[in-house]
Design a protein around this motif. Structure first.
Motif, short mmCIF file in Angstrom:
data_model
loop_
_atom_site.label_atom_id
_atom_site.label_comp_id
_atom_site.label_asym_id
_atom_site.label_seq_id
_atom_site.Cartn_x
_atom_site.Cartn_y
_atom_site.Cartn_z
N ASN A 60 21.01 5.75 26.43
CA ASN A 60 20.40 6.09 25.22
C ASN A 60 21.27 5.46 24.15
N GLU A 61 22.41 5.07 24.34
CA GLU A 61 23.50 4.64 23.26
C GLU A 61 23.12 3.14 22.86
N ALA A 62 22.39 2.70 23.81
CA ALA A 62 21.93 1.22 23.28
C ALA A 62 21.07 1.18 22.29
N ASN A 63 21.37 0.72 21.14
CA ASN A 63 20.52 0.42 19.88
C ASN A 63 19.82 -0.56 19.99
N ASP A 64 19.00 -1.02 19.05
CA ASP A 64 17.99 -2.14 18.62
C ASP A 64 18.60 -3.41 18.89
N ALA A 69 19.08 -8.57 21.80
CA ALA A 69 20.16 -9.49 22.52
C ALA A 69 19.68 -9.62 23.86
N PHE A 70 19.64 -8.61 24.55
CA PHE A 70 19.28 -8.69 26.17
C PHE A 70 17.85 -9.38 26.25
N SER A 71 17.06 -9.02 25.40
CA SER A 71 15.71 -9.59 25.40
C SER A 71 15.77 -10.99 25.29
N LYS A 72 16.65 -11.52 24.11
CA LYS A 72 16.83 -13.08 24.21
C LYS A 72 17.44 -13.70 25.31
N PRO A 141 27.70 -3.15 29.99
CA PRO A 141 27.97 -1.74 30.15
C PRO A 141 26.85 -0.99 29.45
N MET A 142 25.91 -1.23 28.92
CA MET A 142 24.67 -0.57 28.31
C MET A 142 23.55 -0.30 29.26
#
Length: 291
Positions: A60-64, A69-72, A141-142
């Motif tokens: 839940n700590e992972a922000n937009d 960045a992960f999507s890219k 880590p996210m």
């Protein structure tokens, strides 16, 4: 009487030609179907593999910005064929639709997490390869968890190997049967001309001279049977493509053309070899053995 005998002989000759063409057609059609199945089996297996999704859950700590960045990163990743980002709100709605009840009304909050459904390329849907992908992703880590059906991956790969082995066995068996059937039909056809062969040999004709018309005739019959088989195979391809367009069976036109040309080549090769050896047998027989 003579004309009646001639008509009888002509009917026998036509019947003999028809049986050869029919044998060549049926055998080559079956071999062609098997060949088309083989070249499309990998595509079908790959399509099935690529439907297996690996779901990556984020904390839940992972922000937009982290999620973008992960999507890219996934867009340029060599192992990812396609990805779908599912927010926790969308996941909650999907769960509600499935169970028919809004679970958040009695929980008071949404316990689900944002996630990515990753469909891997077929080459990476292997036990070792997919484990390496998972290990690499867990370095982030996210990421809270990674879920995929490990048993299904192992089952799919094991079954594909078994099916591939049986395809090779069946291919070899059908090829052997094809040679026997076509060879048998041609031998029967030449057997009816054994006296003509021996008469030509007795008046001084060379073996190659005697053999030539029989070989040419058999090759023509083989080409006719192979052409009919190719027409039938094209009809099957068109029917399958029309009925099941999602399979994309006509996508690999080069391999399909290779299979059709192979059917023609096998038809010519088998009829040529069979006729050559069959005529050779009767050329080597003594006159008394013809009876």
């Amino acid at each position: 009487m003579s004309s009646s005998f001639d008509r009888f002989q002509k009917r026998r000759l036509i019947s003999s030609y028809f049986s050869v063409v029919l044998s060549v057609f049926l055998v080559l059609f079956l071999l062609g179907i098997l060949g088309l199945f083989i070249i499309n089996s990998k595509k079908l297996a790959d399509d099935f593999k690529e439907k297996i999704a690996m779901t990556v859950f984020f904390k839940n700590e992972a922000n937009d910005s982290i999620l973008k960045a992960f999507s890219k990163e996934l867009k340029v990743a060599p192992y990812a064929k396609s990805t779908v980002y599912v927010t926790k709100e969308q996941a909650a709605k999907q769960h509600t639709d499935i169970i028919g009840e809004d679970f958040m009304t009695f929980l008071g909050e949404n316990p689900l997490q944002n996630s990515f459904d990753i469909h891997l390329k077929a080459d990476y849907v292997e036990k070792d390869s997919i484990a390496k992908v998972e290990k690499k992703l867990r370095l982030n880590p996210m990421i809270s968890d990674i879920v995929y059906d490990k048993q299904l991956v192992n089952l799919v790969n094991d079954n594909i190997k078994k099916v591939s082995m049986w395809i090779l066995i069946i291919s070899g068996f059908l090829t052997f049967i094809a040679v026997l059937l076509i060879n048998s039909s041609l031998r029967l056809s030449i057997h009816s001309n054994r006296f003509i062969i021996k008469t030509m040999q007795m008046v001084g004709a060379t073996k190659s001279f005697i053999r030539k018309p029989f070989v040419i005739r058999s090759i023509k019959l083989g080409m006719l049977g192979a052409t009919l088989a190719i027409i039938a195979l094209i009809g099957v391809l068109i029917y399958v493509e029309t009925s099941f367009p999602d399979l994309g069976i006509l996508d690999n036109k080069v391999l399909i053309a290779g299979v059709l040309l192979s059917v023609l080549g096998i038809g010519v090769l088998i009829t040529w070899l069979s006729t050559h050896f069959a005529t050779q047998k009767f050329l080597n027989l003594r006159t008394d053995d013809l009876y």
